[in-house]
Write a protein that holds these residues in place. Structure first.
Motif, PDB file in Angstrom:
ATOM      1  N   GLY A 455       0.774  -1.166  -0.073  1.00 15.93           N
ATOM      2  CA  GLY A 455      -0.078  -0.126   0.007  1.00 15.93           C
ATOM      3  C   GLY A 455       0.622   1.272   0.000  1.00 15.93           C
ATOM      4  N   SER A 456       1.961   1.298   0.810  1.00 16.35           N
ATOM      5  CA  SER A 456       2.773   2.443   0.840  1.00 16.35           C
ATOM      6  C   SER A 456       3.417   2.624  -0.422  1.00 16.35           C
ATOM      7  CB  SER A 456       3.765   2.068   1.848  1.00 16.35           C
ATOM      8  OG  SER A 456       4.568   3.491   2.170  1.00 16.35           O
ATOM      9  N   PHE A 457       4.016   1.541  -0.909  1.00 22.76           N
ATOM     10  CA  PHE A 457       4.733   1.690  -2.356  1.00 22.76           C
ATOM     11  C   PHE A 457       3.868   2.125  -3.190  1.00 22.76           C
ATOM     12  CE2 PHE A 457       6.823  -0.663  -5.969  1.00 22.76           C
ATOM     13  CZ  PHE A 457       7.897   0.025  -5.974  1.00 22.76           C
ATOM     14  N   LEU A 458       2.721   1.874  -3.555  1.00 23.49           N
ATOM     15  CA  LEU A 458       1.786   2.625  -4.494  1.00 23.49           C
ATOM     16  C   LEU A 458       1.806   4.089  -4.568  1.00 23.49           C
ATOM     17  CD1 LEU A 458      -1.433   0.087  -4.626  1.00 23.49           C
ATOM     18  CD2 LEU A 458       0.327   0.247  -6.424  1.00 23.49           C
ATOM     19  N   GLY A 485      -1.345  -3.200   5.969  1.00 21.69           N
ATOM     20  CA  GLY A 485      -1.208  -3.881   7.057  1.00 21.69           C
ATOM     21  C   GLY A 485      -1.686  -3.610   8.412  1.00 21.69           C
ATOM     22  N   MET A 486      -1.216  -2.375   8.692  1.00 23.15           N
ATOM     23  CA  MET A 486      -1.409  -1.865  10.095  1.00 23.15           C
ATOM     24  C   MET A 486      -2.808  -1.481  10.355  1.00 23.15           C
ATOM     25  SD  MET A 486       0.304  -1.386  12.899  1.00 23.15           S
ATOM     26  CE  MET A 486       1.962  -1.211  12.625  1.00 23.15           C
ATOM     27  N   TRP A 490      -5.195  -3.210  13.209  1.00 23.47           N
ATOM     28  CA  TRP A 490      -5.946  -2.268  14.179  1.00 23.47           C
ATOM     29  C   TRP A 490      -7.646  -2.812  14.199  1.00 23.47           C
ATOM     30  CZ3 TRP A 490      -4.987   2.341  17.354  1.00 23.47           C
ATOM     31  CH2 TRP A 490      -3.694   2.381  17.828  1.00 23.47           C
ATOM     32  N   GLN A 491      -7.945  -2.988  12.734  1.00 19.96           N
ATOM     33  CA  GLN A 491      -9.344  -3.596  12.641  1.00 19.96           C
ATOM     34  C   GLN A 491      -9.634  -4.834  13.186  1.00 19.96           C
ATOM     35  OE1 GLN A 491      -9.313  -3.156   8.251  1.00 19.96           O
ATOM     36  NE2 GLN A 491     -10.222  -1.541   8.355  1.00 19.96           N
ATOM     37  N   ASP A 492      -8.648  -5.977  13.156  1.00 18.38           N
ATOM     38  CA  ASP A 492      -8.748  -7.128  13.999  1.00 18.38           C
ATOM     39  C   ASP A 492      -8.627  -6.701  15.443  1.00 18.38           C
ATOM     40  OD1 ASP A 492      -8.928  -8.419  11.605  1.00 18.38           O
ATOM     41  OD2 ASP A 492      -6.789  -8.972  11.509  1.00 18.38           O
ATOM     42  N   ALA A 493      -7.936  -5.927  15.909  1.00 16.66           N
ATOM     43  CA  ALA A 493      -7.777  -5.894  17.385  1.00 16.66           C
ATOM     44  C   ALA A 493      -8.799  -5.146  17.785  1.00 16.66           C
ATOM     45  CB  ALA A 493      -6.420  -5.309  17.672  1.00 16.66           C
ATOM     46  N   ALA A 501     -11.716  -1.263   3.502  1.00 18.73           N
ATOM     47  CA  ALA A 501     -10.656  -0.186   2.535  1.00 18.73           C
ATOM     48  C   ALA A 501      -9.471  -0.424   3.001  1.00 18.73           C
ATOM     49  CB  ALA A 501     -11.023   1.276   2.809  1.00 18.73           C
ATOM     50  N   SER A 502      -9.123  -1.796   3.567  1.00 19.40           N
ATOM     51  CA  SER A 502      -7.738  -2.349   4.015  1.00 19.40           C
ATOM     52  C   SER A 502      -7.319  -3.360   3.194  1.00 19.40           C
ATOM     53  CB  SER A 502      -7.571  -2.663   5.520  1.00 19.40           C
ATOM     54  OG  SER A 502      -8.569  -3.504   5.740  1.00 19.40           O
ATOM     55  N   GLU A 503      -7.900  -3.915   2.276  1.00 21.90           N
ATOM     56  CA  GLU A 503      -7.723  -5.161   1.590  1.00 21.90           C
ATOM     57  C   GLU A 503      -6.921  -4.681   0.253  1.00 21.90           C
ATOM     58  OE1 GLU A 503     -11.229  -7.339   1.481  1.00 21.90           O
ATOM     59  OE2 GLU A 503     -10.807  -8.469   3.432  1.00 21.90           O
ATOM     60  N   TYR A 504      -5.763  -4.917  -0.051  1.00 24.77           N
ATOM     61  CA  TYR A 504      -5.077  -4.699  -1.183  1.00 24.77           C
ATOM     62  C   TYR A 504      -4.850  -5.921  -2.259  1.00 24.77           C
ATOM     63  CZ  TYR A 504      -4.599   0.351  -0.173  1.00 24.77           C
ATOM     64  OH  TYR A 504      -4.770   1.835   0.049  1.00 24.77           O
TER      65      TYR A 504
END
Length: 579
Positions: A455-458, A485-486, A490-493, A501-504
């Motif tokens: 995500g960051s690289f994009l 990933g982070m 946090w969504q899991d925790a 909006a976290s799945e890439y």
């Protein structure tokens, strides 16, 4: 021929100033600037024209934000201000994220921005923005140039302000008529503003009291922050720690200020710091904190941070003293100078042998381990450790922001200063690749490795075109888990596992994409391929990208929940649920 060599071949030894633009470039040359990162445009065009025969290198970036990040990284690695340029309006506003990043991390950056002609400023002219107004909250100082005769000295002053004292970004906004106007006024050697004073030594009585407190401590600890690196005080911090037997914890920006392979090293503390570093801080009775602003990611809940410790706070900026954590012994001054003062004032070494043993026990009890089941995908921690083993100690590591950033600092052993380049306070995704470009120009012959997430690289991958054009030998390792990933962690925790909006999984094949840019692309999936693939990428003489497909479910531990007690960290998911 690269852009770099084409500009350098036309360089002249001494510039004849005939315009404001000439004065700007002459000021950079006089200050010893060698590299400038920027993007051309209308309002800044006169300054770019003056670069035609300049004795420095301009590196055209693909985006202005990347120019600011490259300049930031250049400053981190070299210690001298990195310089970036952009035109007015969107060019200037695109720099703002990079300037805010440098401001949060106290990194030396000088930004030169074009501006519409003075006579139409305020009239909503084409590509006009209030650059000084926009950047004032995120810069150490900024200037609106209004005189061609003075503009060179203004640029020189901004350069020195970016570098000296507590470093930070500065901006000079350059109206097009000012840079086009005639002048024969060559800039002087850059000088400080008359209103700016760089603190040196701390108050002697305060130093004596602090030294007495340290000598009487049963559980002393040193907290070495980013200011130790900025102030080039790493020799002084090591000398003090070794002579007096004091364990050393670092902040994330302080990585490399104390060698992590030393027996006194407790490594990084904070939200994702080591358990033993957090235990050392939380149970200390006297803390020598040097060059740190005690941000929330370090302290957790301030009310629970180091509850029994007297704080000896050394900082060059008096505004940081007792801002977040109350200082028992405030020492305002240059880090290296004040550490020398403390060293000379110490009446004896603290009797801390039992404390040192306790710290070693914590190291064993909370060691940084991870599992590698044969039936699970590649672990990101393993990839980081593998790259570390294949590279020399002076390798410069840059990162984006996210889980990969945490794994990079946790599983790489940093032994030298100015080898860790990351976005700390602002947490800017996409920082890693443009930072690697800036670091490459500043790092001489040192290897440069960039860790990114998918995500960051994009966010800044267009800068691969720059790395290819300039034939830059950098290696990018993308820890690709098909998530931001982070956020997913946090969504899991904390959000019952609802992934919004976290799945890439839609990210393109990054190895193939690297090849489309002209870089060398590699894909990594298995443990057995790791060493050979990484070595091939490192050996390639040019930019390479390793698309490392890692376990998408892997989380970053240890972890202290936001605002929590640093002594109550979780080493795994089950422990986190119990907090």
């Amino acid at each position: 021929m690269s852009e770099r060599s084409a500009v350098t071949e036309g360089a002249t030894e001494e510039r004849t100033v005939t315009s404001g633009a000439d004065a700007v470039v002459a000021a950079l040359e006089t200050a010893g600037v060698e590299h400038v990162f920027g993007v051309q445009g209308g309002a800044i065009m006169p300054v770019y024209d003056a670069f035609y025969d300049a004795a420095l290198t301009h590196v055209t970036m693909a985006h202005e934000q990347a120019a600011a990040h490259a300049a930031d990284a250049y400053g981190v690695v070299s210690g001298d201000p990195g310089v970036c340029m952009a035109t007015s309006g969107p060019g200037a506003t695109n720099l703002v994220t990079g300037l805010a990043d440098a401001d949060m991390d106290s990194d030396p950056v000088l930004a030169l921005t074009g501006q519409v002609p003075s006579n139409v400023v305020g009239n909503d002219a084409f590509q006009e923005t209030d650059t000084t107004g926009i950047t004032r909250p995120v810069t150490k100082a900024n200037f609106f140039a209004d005189d061609a005769d003075a503009v060179g000295d203004t640029v020189g002053e901004a350069f020195t302000l970016a570098r000296d004292g507590r470093p930070g970004p500065t901006v000079v906004d350059l109206p097009k008529d000012i840079t086009l106007n005639d002048t024969d006024r060559a800039p002087d050697q850059p000088e400080h503003s008359e209103n700016f004073e760089v603190p040196g030594a701390a108050d002697d009585e305060a130093v004596t009291a602090a030294a007495e407190a340290l000598a009487n401590a049963d559980c002393p600890v040193i907290l070495s922050g980013g200011g130790v690196v900025k102030g080039e005080a790493w020799d002084e911090i090591r000398s003090f720690a070794v002579e007096y037997g004091v364990p050393v914890v670092t902040t994330m920006p302080g990585l490399g200020s104390f060698p992590e392979d030393h027996t006194l090293a407790m490594e990084v503390a904070g939200m994702h710091g080591t358990g033993y570093a957090n235990m050392a801080l939380q149970h200390s009775d006297v803390m020598l904190a040097v060059g740190t602003r005690f941000d929330d990611r370090l302290t957790g809940g301030v009310e629970t941070f180091a509850p029994e410790a007297d704080i000896v706070h050394v900082d060059i900026d008096p505004a940081e003293i007792s801002k977040n954590v109350r200082a028992t012994h405030p020492l305002v001054g240059d880090a290296a100078t004040v550490l020398d003062q403390l060293h000379d004032a110490m009446p004896r070494a603290p009797d801390a042998s039992e404390w040192r043993e306790q710290c070693q026990t914590w190291k064993s009890e909370y060691s940084m381990d991870y599992e590698m089941p044969a039936n699970e995908p590649l672990k990101p921690q393993f990839v980081v450790e593998a790259v570390d083993k294949l590279t020399p100690d002076d390798t410069v590591v840059t990162t984006g922001v996210g889980q990969h950033q945490m794994w990079a600092f946790q599983y790489w052993t940093f032994t030298e200063p100015r080898t860790w380049v990351s976005s700390h306070g602002l947490g800017t995704m996409g920082y890693g690749l443009p930072a690697a470009i800036g670091a490459r120009f500043a790092a001489a012959d040192k290897p440069v490795v960039c860790f990114e997430g998918d995500g960051s690289f994009l966010m800044t991958l267009q800068e691969l075109a720059v790395a290819v054009r300039e034939h830059l030998d950098i290696t990018v390792i993308v820890l690709n888990n098909e998530y931001v990933g982070m956020v997913r962690q946090w969504q899991d925790a904390f959000f019952e596992g609802r992934h919004v909006a976290s799945e890439y999984s839609w990210v393109p094949d990054l190895a193939t994409l690297a090849g489309a840019f002209g870089a060398r692309g590699f894909r990594l999936d298995d443990y057995d391929e790791t060493e050979a693939t990484l070595q091939s990428a490192l050996d390639y003489d040019g930019p390479s990208v390793v698309d490392a497909h890692v376990d998408s479910e892997e989380d970053v531990y240890p972890m202290v929940p936001s605002g929590g007690d640093n002594a109550k960290f979780a080493m795994n998911e089950d422990q986190l649920e119990e907090l």
